[in-house]
Design a protein around this motif. Structure first.
Motif, PDB file in Angstrom:
ATOM      1  N   ASN A  29       0.845  -1.185   0.000  1.00  0.00           N
ATOM      2  CA  ASN A  29       0.000   0.000   0.000  1.00  0.00           C
ATOM      3  C   ASN A  29       0.886   1.243   0.000  1.00  0.00           C
ATOM      4  OD1 ASN A  29      -2.012   1.913   0.261  1.00  0.00           O
ATOM      5  ND2 ASN A  29      -2.383   1.495   2.438  1.00  0.00           N
ATOM      6  N   PRO A  30       1.429   1.624  -1.170  1.00  0.00           N
ATOM      7  CA  PRO A  30       2.378   2.741  -1.231  1.00  0.00           C
ATOM      8  C   PRO A  30       1.827   4.050  -0.669  1.00  0.00           C
ATOM      9  CG  PRO A  30       2.343   1.529  -3.312  1.00  0.00           C
ATOM     10  CD  PRO A  30       1.212   1.000  -2.487  1.00  0.00           C
ATOM     11  N   LEU A  31       0.502   4.248  -0.749  1.00  0.00           N
ATOM     12  CA  LEU A  31      -0.075   5.498  -0.251  1.00  0.00           C
ATOM     13  C   LEU A  31       0.048   5.634   1.261  1.00  0.00           C
ATOM     14  CD1 LEU A  31      -3.284   5.806  -2.455  1.00  0.00           C
ATOM     15  CD2 LEU A  31      -1.113   7.038  -2.702  1.00  0.00           C
ATOM     16  N   GLN A  32       0.366   4.526   1.935  1.00  0.00           N
ATOM     17  CA  GLN A  32       0.515   4.585   3.387  1.00  0.00           C
ATOM     18  C   GLN A  32       1.680   5.491   3.791  1.00  0.00           C
ATOM     19  OE1 GLN A  32       2.633   2.044   5.600  1.00  0.00           O
ATOM     20  NE2 GLN A  32       1.725   2.851   7.466  1.00  0.00           N
ATOM     21  N   VAL A  33       2.604   5.730   2.855  1.00  0.00           N
ATOM     22  CA  VAL A  33       3.719   6.633   3.124  1.00  0.00           C
ATOM     23  C   VAL A  33       3.213   8.021   3.526  1.00  0.00           C
ATOM     24  CG1 VAL A  33       5.708   7.806   2.078  1.00  0.00           C
ATOM     25  CG2 VAL A  33       5.315   5.374   1.637  1.00  0.00           C
ATOM     26  N   THR A  34       2.020   8.393   3.048  1.00  0.00           N
ATOM     27  CA  THR A  34       1.497   9.728   3.363  1.00  0.00           C
ATOM     28  C   THR A  34       1.282   9.916   4.865  1.00  0.00           C
ATOM     29  OG1 THR A  34      -0.786   8.976   2.997  1.00  0.00           O
ATOM     30  CG2 THR A  34       0.387   9.920   1.107  1.00  0.00           C
ATOM     31  N   GLN A  35       1.031   8.820   5.590  1.00  0.00           N
ATOM     32  CA  GLN A  35       0.868   8.942   7.038  1.00  0.00           C
ATOM     33  C   GLN A  35       2.163   9.425   7.692  1.00  0.00           C
ATOM     34  OE1 GLN A  35      -0.566   4.869   7.644  1.00  0.00           O
ATOM     35  NE2 GLN A  35      -2.546   5.699   8.274  1.00  0.00           N
ATOM     36  N   TYR A  36       3.290   8.866   7.244  1.00  0.00           N
ATOM     37  CA  TYR A  36       4.585   9.299   7.775  1.00  0.00           C
ATOM     38  C   TYR A  36       4.869  10.754   7.371  1.00  0.00           C
ATOM     39  CZ  TYR A  36       5.419   4.281   8.464  1.00  0.00           C
ATOM     40  OH  TYR A  36       5.341   2.976   8.842  1.00  0.00           O
ATOM     41  N   LEU A  37       4.529  11.095   6.118  1.00  0.00           N
ATOM     42  CA  LEU A  37       4.788  12.446   5.646  1.00  0.00           C
ATOM     43  C   LEU A  37       3.985  13.463   6.453  1.00  0.00           C
ATOM     44  CD1 LEU A  37       4.785  11.808   1.791  1.00  0.00           C
ATOM     45  CD2 LEU A  37       6.756  12.016   3.303  1.00  0.00           C
ATOM     46  N   LYS A  38       2.740  13.131   6.756  1.00  0.00           N
ATOM     47  CA  LYS A  38       1.899  14.033   7.543  1.00  0.00           C
ATOM     48  C   LYS A  38       2.503  14.262   8.925  1.00  0.00           C
ATOM     49  CE  LYS A  38      -2.778  14.449   9.453  1.00  0.00           C
ATOM     50  NZ  LYS A  38      -4.096  13.768   9.613  1.00  0.00           N
ATOM     51  N   GLU A  39       3.060  13.200   9.516  1.00  0.00           N
ATOM     52  CA  GLU A  39       3.625  13.302  10.854  1.00  0.00           C
ATOM     53  C   GLU A  39       4.910  14.132  10.876  1.00  0.00           C
ATOM     54  OE1 GLU A  39       2.694  11.829  14.076  1.00  0.00           O
ATOM     55  OE2 GLU A  39       0.789  11.908  13.016  1.00  0.00           O
ATOM     56  N   THR A  40       5.691  14.061   9.796  1.00  0.00           N
ATOM     57  CA  THR A  40       6.990  14.748   9.811  1.00  0.00           C
ATOM     58  C   THR A  40       6.863  16.252   9.620  1.00  0.00           C
ATOM     59  OG1 THR A  40       9.270  14.633   8.960  1.00  0.00           O
ATOM     60  CG2 THR A  40       7.530  14.575   7.337  1.00  0.00           C
ATOM     61  N   LEU A  41       5.758  16.706   9.004  1.00  0.00           N
ATOM     62  CA  LEU A  41       5.625  18.122   8.677  1.00  0.00           C
ATOM     63  C   LEU A  41       5.578  18.985   9.937  1.00  0.00           C
ATOM     64  CD1 LEU A  41       3.090  17.991   5.719  1.00  0.00           C
ATOM     65  CD2 LEU A  41       5.589  18.087   5.635  1.00  0.00           C
ATOM     66  N   GLY A  42       6.159  20.179   9.845  1.00  0.00           N
ATOM     67  CA  GLY A  42       6.281  21.019  11.025  1.00  0.00           C
ATOM     68  C   GLY A  42       5.843  22.446  10.820  1.00  0.00           C
ATOM     69  N   TRP A  43       4.735  22.664  10.127  1.00  0.00           N
ATOM     70  CA  TRP A  43       4.265  24.038   9.895  1.00  0.00           C
ATOM     71  C   TRP A  43       4.017  24.785  11.197  1.00  0.00           C
ATOM     72  CZ3 TRP A  43       0.447  21.513   6.063  1.00  0.00           C
ATOM     73  CH2 TRP A  43       1.073  21.342   4.811  1.00  0.00           C
ATOM     74  N   LEU A  44       3.143  24.239  12.049  1.00  0.00           N
ATOM     75  CA  LEU A  44       2.779  24.912  13.294  1.00  0.00           C
ATOM     76  C   LEU A  44       3.284  24.141  14.510  1.00  0.00           C
ATOM     77  CD1 LEU A  44      -0.883  25.902  12.382  1.00  0.00           C
ATOM     78  CD2 LEU A  44       1.170  27.343  12.260  1.00  0.00           C
ATOM     79  N   ARG A  45       4.218  23.246  14.303  1.00  0.00           N
ATOM     80  CA  ARG A  45       4.733  22.430  15.386  1.00  0.00           C
ATOM     81  C   ARG A  45       6.163  22.015  15.025  1.00  0.00           C
ATOM     82  NH1 ARG A  45       1.401  16.791  14.034  1.00  0.00           N
ATOM     83  NH2 ARG A  45       2.262  16.549  11.931  1.00  0.00           N
ATOM     84  N   LYS A  46       6.811  21.377  15.963  1.00  0.00           N
ATOM     85  CA  LYS A  46       8.163  20.890  15.736  1.00  0.00           C
ATOM     86  C   LYS A  46       8.129  19.730  14.741  1.00  0.00           C
ATOM     87  CE  LYS A  46      12.101  19.638  18.679  1.00  0.00           C
ATOM     88  NZ  LYS A  46      12.468  19.330  20.088  1.00  0.00           N
ATOM     89  N   PRO A  47       8.973  19.735  13.687  1.00  0.00           N
ATOM     90  CA  PRO A  47       8.962  18.612  12.754  1.00  0.00           C
ATOM     91  C   PRO A  47       9.421  17.324  13.432  1.00  0.00           C
ATOM     92  CG  PRO A  47      10.798  20.077  12.291  1.00  0.00           C
ATOM     93  CD  PRO A  47       9.951  20.774  13.310  1.00  0.00           C
ATOM     94  N   LEU A  48       8.892  16.205  12.963  1.00  0.00           N
ATOM     95  CA  LEU A  48       9.274  14.904  13.505  1.00  0.00           C
ATOM     96  C   LEU A  48      10.370  14.300  12.638  1.00  0.00           C
ATOM     97  CD1 LEU A  48       8.809  12.491  15.447  1.00  0.00           C
ATOM     98  CD2 LEU A  48       7.115  11.641  13.794  1.00  0.00           C
TER      99      LEU A  48
END
Length: 366
Positions: free
Chosen positions: A251-270
Motif C-alpha cells: 500500500n504505497p499510499l501509506q507513506v502519506t501517514q509518515y509524511l503528515k507526521e513529519t511536517l512542522g508548519w505549526l509544530r516541531k517537525p518529527l
C-alpha cells in the motif's frame, strides 16, 4: 609535558568529508583528534607513537542498522564489526528490541524475522535478561563490557507485546485500552529520558512471529492503528528524537501517514526515516518518485529521510528459510508450513511451482 596522548604516523588519512585521502599524521589528545600534520611531527610530543604505514586511518564507522540485540549479551565485543572499523552500532531497528518484553516474547518476535535459530536465542535471553524497563536495560549495558559504542531504538513490537501480551498485540480486532496506551507512552518517555534514539515501528506484513503460540502472525507493530503510533510520535517530537518506520509495500499510499507526521508548519517537525528505499533502488520509475516525495516533505517543513544500504550485496541461502522468501506470496505460503514433509509436498506440486515462478518474476509486486 607531552602535547598528545598518541601520534599516528604515516597512515593514509581519510577525514570523513568525502575529500581525497592523503598521507598524514594524526595527534590524539583526550580521545579526540587534536591536530593533523602533513609533515611528520617530533614523536617526543606524544606518550605513544603508532606507525600506521601501509594502513588507512579513518573516522570510526557508524553501522546504522544492525540486529545485534541478542548477540550483545553473549559476545559484547562485537569483534567482527570492530575489526572492520565500526566504532558505533545501532540496534532496536524494525520494531524489534529486547528491552521491555519477557524472554520468550522477545525471542518470538525476533528470530524468524532475522533468520536466527530460536533454540539459540531463547536460552540466551532466559539466562541473561534481568531487565523489564528501558532504565534497567541501560543500567545493564553500563556495566556490560562493550566493544563499540551502542545506540538503540525502542522497538514498537517489543513495547506493544510487553504491555498487551503477545496474543492481544497480534489480534487485528484488539486495540490497547487507555491504561495500556498510557503505559506504552510512559515506557517510551522513560526510554527517551535514558537516551534512546527514538522509536522503531513496522508496517510490512511479511515479517512473521516465531514460536508455538502465535506462529506466522505478522509482527505486533503491524497491528497498531495509526492513532496509537501518532500519540507515541508526539513524545518523539517533544524530545527531538527519531521515528524509524517501514511502510507497507503493498500500500504505497501509506507513506502519506509518515509524511503528515513529519511536517512542522505549526509544530516541531518529527525526525522520520523509512527503511524502504532498498526495495525501490532497483526500480528506475519509483526511485525518482520516492526522492521527489522526500524533497517535497522537507521543503514543507519536514525532517524526512529514506534509508537504504549504500552498496549492492549478495545473499547466500541454503534453502528457502530466509526472510527474503517471505516477501512474495508463494514464498510466504511455503514458509508458513512448519512441517518439512508437508512443505516438501507443496514444493513438488506443479500448480504451486507455476505460482512460485509467476510471483518470483513479477517485478512490480510488493
Amino acid at each position: 609535558m607531552n602535547k598528545f596522548d598518541t601520534l599516528i604516523i604515516g597512515g593514509r588519512y581519510f577525514d570523513g568529508t568525502g575529500g581525497p585521502s592523503r598521507i598524514a599524521h594524526v595527534g590524539v589528545k583526550d580521545g579526540r583528534v587534536a591536530r593533523v600534520f602533513d609533515a611528520q611531527p617530533d614523536t617526543s610530543l606524544a606518550k605513544r607513537t603508532i606507525d600506521a604505514s601501509g594502513c588507512w586511518v579513518t573516522p570510526g564507522f557508524l553501522d546504522t542498522h544492525t540486529h545485534y540485540d541478542a548477540e550483545l549479551l553473549v559476545a559484547p565485543s562485537l569483534s567482527e564489526s570492530v575489526r572492520h572499523g565500526v566504532t558505533t552500532v545501532l540496534i532496536g531497528s524494525c520494531s524489534l528490541s529486547m528491552v521491555c518484553s519477557d524472554p520468550e516474547d522477545a525471542s518470538d518476535i525476533f528470530t524468524r524475522v532475522e533468520t536466527v535459530p530460536r533454540e539459540k536465542v531463547l536460552p540466551i535471553l532466559k539466562q541473561h535478561k534481568s531487565w523489564q524497563t528501558p532504565k534497567e536495560w541501560v543500567a545493564f549495558m553500563d556495566q556490560h563490557p562493550l566493544g563499540p559504542n551502542v545506540i538503540s531504538f525502542l522497538g514498537h513490537s517489543d513495547l506493544r507485546t510487553a504491555v498487551m501480551g503477545l496474543h492481544r498485540a497480534t489480534d487485528r480486532n484488539v486495540t490497547p485500552t487507555p491504561e495500556e496506551q498510557q503505559k506504552m507512552e510512559a515506557l517510551l518517555e522513560e526510554a527517551l529520558q535514558e537516551g534512546f534514539l527514538g522509536l522503531s515501528t513496522m508496517c510490512l506484513k511479511w515479517d512473521k512471529v516465531d514460536g508455538d503460540r502465535e506462529w506466522s502472525k505478522s509482527l505486533p507493530s503491524t497491528y497498531a492503528r495509526w492513532r496509537e503510533v501518532s500519540r507515541l510520535n508526539a513524545l518523539l517530537r517533544r524530545y527531538g528524537r527519531v521515528h524509524q518506520g517501514a511502510p507497507n509495500a503493498a500500500n504505497p499510499l501509506q507513506v502519506t501517514q509518515y509524511l503528515k507526521e513529519t511536517l512542522g508548519w505549526l509544530r516541531k517537525p518529527l525526525k522520520t526515516t523509512l527503511i524502504a528505499m532498498i526495495d525501490l533502488k532497483g526500480n528506475p520509475t519509483v526511485k525518482p518518485m520516492a526522492s521527489l516525495v522526500g524533497w517535497l516533505a522537507n521543503s514543507f517543513g519536514g525532517n524526512f529521510r529514506w534509508q537504504l544500504l549504500p552498496t549492492p550485496f549478495t545473499v547466500y541461502a541454503d534453502g528457502m528459510d530466509i526472510v527474503l522468501f517471505e516477501e512474495f506470496g508463494a514464498g510466504e505460503m511455503a514458509l508458513d508450513i512448519r512441517d518439512q514433509l508437508e512443505r516438501n509436498d507443496l514444493l513438488k506440486d506443479e500448480q504451486y511451482r507455476r505460482k512460485f515462478r509467476k510471483f518470483y518474476k513479477e517485478k512490480l509486486s510488493p
